[in-house]
Scaffold this motif. Structure first.
Motif, short mmCIF file in Angstrom:
data_model
loop_
_atom_site.label_atom_id
_atom_site.label_comp_id
_atom_site.label_asym_id
_atom_site.label_seq_id
_atom_site.Cartn_x
_atom_site.Cartn_y
_atom_site.Cartn_z
N LEU A 1 11.11 57.12 -8.94
CA LEU A 1 11.64 58.48 -9.75
C LEU A 1 11.31 58.00 -10.87
O LEU A 1 10.29 58.85 -11.37
CB LEU A 1 12.79 58.15 -9.42
CG LEU A 1 13.71 59.73 -10.36
CD1 LEU A 1 12.67 61.37 -9.90
CD2 LEU A 1 15.07 59.96 -10.30
N GLN A 2 11.00 56.76 -11.64
CA GLN A 2 10.73 56.45 -13.48
C GLN A 2 9.42 56.49 -13.18
O GLN A 2 8.70 57.24 -13.83
CB GLN A 2 11.23 54.98 -13.31
CG GLN A 2 11.41 54.87 -14.90
CD GLN A 2 11.36 53.31 -15.44
OE1 GLN A 2 10.91 52.52 -15.47
NE2 GLN A 2 11.69 53.49 -16.64
N ARG A 3 8.49 55.92 -12.04
CA ARG A 3 7.32 55.87 -12.04
C ARG A 3 6.63 57.60 -12.17
O ARG A 3 5.90 58.04 -12.59
CB ARG A 3 6.68 55.73 -10.81
CG ARG A 3 5.89 54.35 -11.13
CD ARG A 3 5.31 53.58 -10.12
NE ARG A 3 6.23 51.70 -10.35
CZ ARG A 3 6.63 51.58 -8.77
NH1 ARG A 3 6.54 51.81 -7.78
NH2 ARG A 3 7.07 50.22 -8.66
N GLU A 4 7.46 58.97 -10.86
CA GLU A 4 6.75 59.74 -10.34
C GLU A 4 7.50 60.60 -11.96
O GLU A 4 6.31 61.21 -12.65
CB GLU A 4 7.78 60.42 -9.65
CG GLU A 4 7.31 60.20 -8.17
CD GLU A 4 5.56 60.47 -7.61
OE1 GLU A 4 5.11 60.82 -8.18
OE2 GLU A 4 5.08 59.60 -7.25
N VAL A 5 8.71 60.28 -12.32
CA VAL A 5 8.17 61.52 -13.92
C VAL A 5 7.74 60.67 -14.91
O VAL A 5 7.25 61.99 -15.72
CB VAL A 5 9.78 60.87 -14.60
CG1 VAL A 5 10.65 61.36 -15.90
CG2 VAL A 5 11.39 61.41 -13.02
N GLN A 6 7.02 59.53 -14.85
CA GLN A 6 6.01 58.86 -16.09
C GLN A 6 4.91 59.60 -15.77
O GLN A 6 4.26 60.10 -16.74
CB GLN A 6 5.59 57.36 -16.46
CG GLN A 6 7.54 56.94 -17.18
CD GLN A 6 6.63 55.50 -17.63
OE1 GLN A 6 7.06 55.57 -17.99
NE2 GLN A 6 7.58 55.14 -16.33
N ARG A 7 4.56 60.45 -14.30
CA ARG A 7 3.44 60.55 -14.21
C ARG A 7 2.58 61.48 -14.60
O ARG A 7 2.23 62.43 -15.16
CB ARG A 7 2.64 60.20 -13.17
CG ARG A 7 2.78 59.13 -11.96
CD ARG A 7 2.59 58.89 -10.90
NE ARG A 7 2.36 57.88 -10.39
CZ ARG A 7 2.76 56.51 -9.27
NH1 ARG A 7 3.84 57.31 -8.61
NH2 ARG A 7 2.70 55.70 -8.78
N MET A 8 4.40 62.66 -13.99
CA MET A 8 4.28 63.88 -13.47
C MET A 8 4.62 64.59 -16.02
O MET A 8 3.78 65.50 -16.56
CB MET A 8 5.42 64.69 -13.43
CG MET A 8 5.64 65.97 -14.27
SD MET A 8 4.89 67.46 -13.63
CE MET A 8 5.45 67.92 -11.68
N MET B 1 -1.63 57.50 -12.60
CA MET B 1 -0.96 56.91 -11.22
C MET B 1 -0.60 55.65 -11.87
O MET B 1 1.05 55.11 -11.82
CB MET B 1 -1.84 56.27 -9.76
CG MET B 1 -2.15 57.21 -8.83
SD MET B 1 -0.97 58.68 -8.83
CE MET B 1 -0.14 57.31 -7.66
N GLU B 2 -0.76 54.65 -12.87
CA GLU B 2 -0.16 53.88 -13.77
C GLU B 2 0.45 54.21 -15.81
O GLU B 2 1.03 53.22 -15.40
CB GLU B 2 -1.03 52.70 -14.00
CG GLU B 2 -1.78 52.24 -13.01
CD GLU B 2 -1.61 51.88 -11.81
OE1 GLU B 2 0.13 51.69 -12.22
OE2 GLU B 2 -1.04 52.07 -10.49
N ALA B 3 0.52 55.50 -15.26
CA ALA B 3 0.87 56.06 -16.48
C ALA B 3 2.24 55.87 -17.43
O ALA B 3 3.08 55.31 -16.54
CB ALA B 3 1.47 57.42 -16.55
N HIS B 4 2.24 55.30 -18.32
CA HIS B 4 3.40 55.03 -19.00
C HIS B 4 3.94 55.56 -20.22
O HIS B 4 3.25 55.20 -20.98
CB HIS B 4 3.79 52.97 -19.48
CG HIS B 4 4.35 52.51 -20.35
ND1 HIS B 4 6.15 52.38 -19.48
CD2 HIS B 4 5.15 52.06 -21.30
CE1 HIS B 4 6.36 52.18 -20.69
NE2 HIS B 4 5.98 52.09 -21.48
#
Ligand code: PRX
Length: 629
Positions: free
Chosen positions: A89-96, A220-223
């Motif tokens: 979820l953290q990854r997807e939220v950062q992508r969004m 995809m790798e957004a931080h």
């Protein structure tokens, strides 16, 4: 501490009480003042504290339980099911969030979310919270006009939407309604981000519309680091109906809301990290904001987002979800229970529901039959909770997490900690005695989590909610209620023009405005009428400019359909009146004020009340006649 002591401290020493509750969330920077009430009725909670809703809902759980389920999406419309862990979820939220930033969204910008119950809708809300953008979720069942008023008021930088939703297997296109709404509104968002579910074809607007799948692919790798926000900055706007035809943007803060949710998850909903919460509401409503997205996640629970009907593929679907995901706490509306009650109980009993500990019901009055039935079938306590979009979390309930006090049938319970509640006489403003009907009001300051103001209109906030009594400045809930001798409250319906259809809050004025736009409508009155299944339905009384088309029964039917179609197009099928009656006169006072309460009373077969001010008593006979015919 028993509940009486807990409550007493919350209202007599709110500073100490809420400081303790504030420990339930993570702060980036501590607050310097628990409450600033120097400018009533505006309350500022946890002044100077810095925190973030997304951090509390997602990031802080990643280290502790990153691989545990966080968001579970189940769609019986597209037959898809997916579990996102806190880490995912953290990854997807950062992508969004990265996509939103690439489209020019920054702190304080509004993002309008017009989406069905899909994972991306939750990602979008959390991504806004993460970067300090203010989301405004518009219920997917609303149509172009409703959407256009919200676009105009919120002036979003970005709108996020989809090709379509789906209801009972029927695709419901969103994009054409959105395009129509943007065309109608003087405000034009720079960009529209679209999740293409592949359900229906879309017309893309070049230079404006962006495909989410492609944009996500580039991030995809957004931080995206969390933007720390001062506790009193705005987190979201949620529009709700009131007395006028213009919905109000209920604006909420960050810190107070996070604390109120964390606290209610513990003391009212008794949720524990690692367990699963299932609320059947929709992200377009306040229950979806507080108890699908933010509340359960802030408590470290997995939350379920369900897209589909409660009875498809059959009436066992919700119970199958409870079994599969070992739901411990479930939240729904009485109407949904009344719908399920029409089906054989085997649909429920074929599943192992032993994980379920409590069922919470809210949004509309809970009748005894419904409450008894569901409680005995499930074998778990049923807890009624009364609140509003404006408060964001319960006002009345039994906070079982503090003390297991008895419930009373027909009553949502007693005042929730933090709320100073009174019942006042509508005209004199005097406090009502036990069992005496009056208006339910809350003394300021409103506790953390409640609305800060009406978006962009502080004076409307004060005028609408706080100036209803000459005697004192109190917040009006616009609900009738009584308090019995034991201190239990009973809610008896709205004092204003708001109706409650299947737990959905609608303004009759908005429906009237929509019907008035029909070329042949001279005057219209819409009232809420009691309905066994939905609680209330809208019924319209129309005076036509030219009554010839309704001279015959077929003509009446055709005109009724035409008017219903107008409402469908403007506001959505949800607001469609159940009946449209054609009359030549409406009951009014001599000064021209519509006698809504009398009209409603006649529809419900009750006494229309004191009628000394009525202009023409024959109007009531006419109403009775059309209802009988
Ligand atoms: O009239 C009350 C009714 O729903 C209104 C608020 O609706 P909404 O803003 O959509 O927020 C719903 C949050 C659960 C209230 O003014 N209402 C809500 N809960 C109850 C209720 N009426 C009776 N019993 C309830 N438990």
């Amino acid at each position: 501490m028993n509940y009486a002591e807990f409550y007493k401290q919350s209202v007599e020493d709110p500073q100490t009480f809420w400081a303790k509750q504030a420990e339930l969330i993570d702060w980036h920077q501590p607050y310097t003042q628990v409450l600033d009430y120097s400018n009533p009725p505006f309350a500022r909670w946890f002044v100077d504290g810095q925190t973030n809703l997304c951090f509390n809902a997602v990031d802080r759980w990643v280290d502790k339980q990153g691989d545990q389920p966080a968001l579970i999406t189940v769609s019986t419309e597209t037959n898809t099911e997916k579990v996102y862990s806190f880490r995912e979820l953290q990854r997807e939220v950062q992508r969004m969030a990265a996509v939103m930033q690439s489209l020019g969204v920054g702190k304080g910008d509004r993002v309008l979310i017009y989406m069905p119950m899909i994972a991306e809708a939750a990602f979008a809300m959390l991504a806004c919270a993460r970067i300090g953008a203010i989301h405004s979720v518009v219920f997917g069942g609303f149509a172009s006009n409703s959407l256009a008023t919200r676009i105009t008021d919120a002036r979003p930088t970005l709108i996020i939407s989809v090709d379509a939703g789906s209801r009972g297997g029927k695709r419901v296109p969103y994009k054409p309604l959105l395009d129509a709404a943007i065309a109608m509104s003087p405000h034009k968002p720079q960009r529209v981000l679209l999740v293409d579910r592949g359900l229906v074809a879309m017309d893309w607007v070049a230079g404006r519309d962006v495909d989410y799948a492609a944009a996500r692919g580039q991030n995809m790798e957004a931080h995206v680091p969390v933007t720390w926000l001062e506790s009193n900055e705005a987190s979201y706007i949620l529009y709700t109906s009131g007395t006028t035809g213009h919905p109000k943007g209920v604006q909420r803060d960050v810190g107070g809301y996070a604390v109120a949710l964390a606290s209610s998850m513990q003391h009212i909903y008794c949720g524990r990290a690692g367990e699963t919460y299932f609320s059947t509401s929709d992200i377009g409503w306040v229950v979806g904001h507080s108890y699908i997205v933010y509340g359960p996640l802030i408590a470290g629970m997995a939350t379920i987002m369900y897209e589909g009907l409660p009875v498809a593929p059959d009436a066992g679907i919700w119970w199958s979800i409870v079994e599969k995901y070992k739901v411990t706490r479930m939240f729904t509306a009485p109407t949904a229970v009344r719908v399920l009650k029409k089906y054989p109980t085997e649909f429920m009993h074929q599943y192992d529901l032993s994980s379920l500990k409590t069922l919470y019901l809210a949004g509309e009055p809970l009748d005894e039959t419904t409450s008894h039935w569901i409680s005995s079938e499930l074998g778990v306590p049923v807890i009624d909770n009364y609140w509003q979009t404006e408060t964001g979390w319960p006002i009345l309930t039994i906070a079982k997490g503090v003390e297991d006090l008895p419930t009373k049938l027909g009553s949502p319970g007693i005042p929730v900690y933090g709320y100073k509640i009174k019942i006042l006489n509508e005209t004199s403003g005097e406090i009502c005695g036990a069992n005496e009907k009056g208006v339910v009001v809350i003394e300021g300051p409103l506790p953390p989590g409640c609305m800060q103001t009406v978006y962009g209109d502080d004076s409307r906030f004060v005028k609408t909610y706080w100036n209803n009594f000459r005697t004192e400045q109190v917040y009006s809930t616009f609900d009738w209620g009584i308090r019995d001798a034991d201190g239990y409250y009973f809610i008896l319906g709205r004092t204003d023009d708001v109706i409650n259809v299947a737990g959905h809050r609608l303004g009759t004025r908005e429906i009237e405005e929509s019907i008035s736009s029909h070329g042949n409508v001279a005057e219209v009155a819409v009232v809420g009428v009691e309905d066994k299944l939905k609680g209330q339905v809208a019924v319209a009384f129309v005076i036509l400019k030219n009554a010839n088309p309704v001279a015959t029964a077929e003509g009446k039917l055709a005109m009724e359909k035409e008017i219903m179609a107008v409402v469908d197009k403007h506001l959505g099928a949800l607001a469609r009146p159940a009946r449209v009656h054609f009359v030549a006169l409406l009951p009014k006072t001599r000064s021209g004020k519509l006698l809504r309460r009398s009209l409603q009373a006649i529809c419900e077969g009750r006494d229309p009340g004191e009628l000394t001010t009525i202009e023409d008593p024959a109007s009531l006979d006419q109403i009775r006649a059309v209802l009988q015919g």
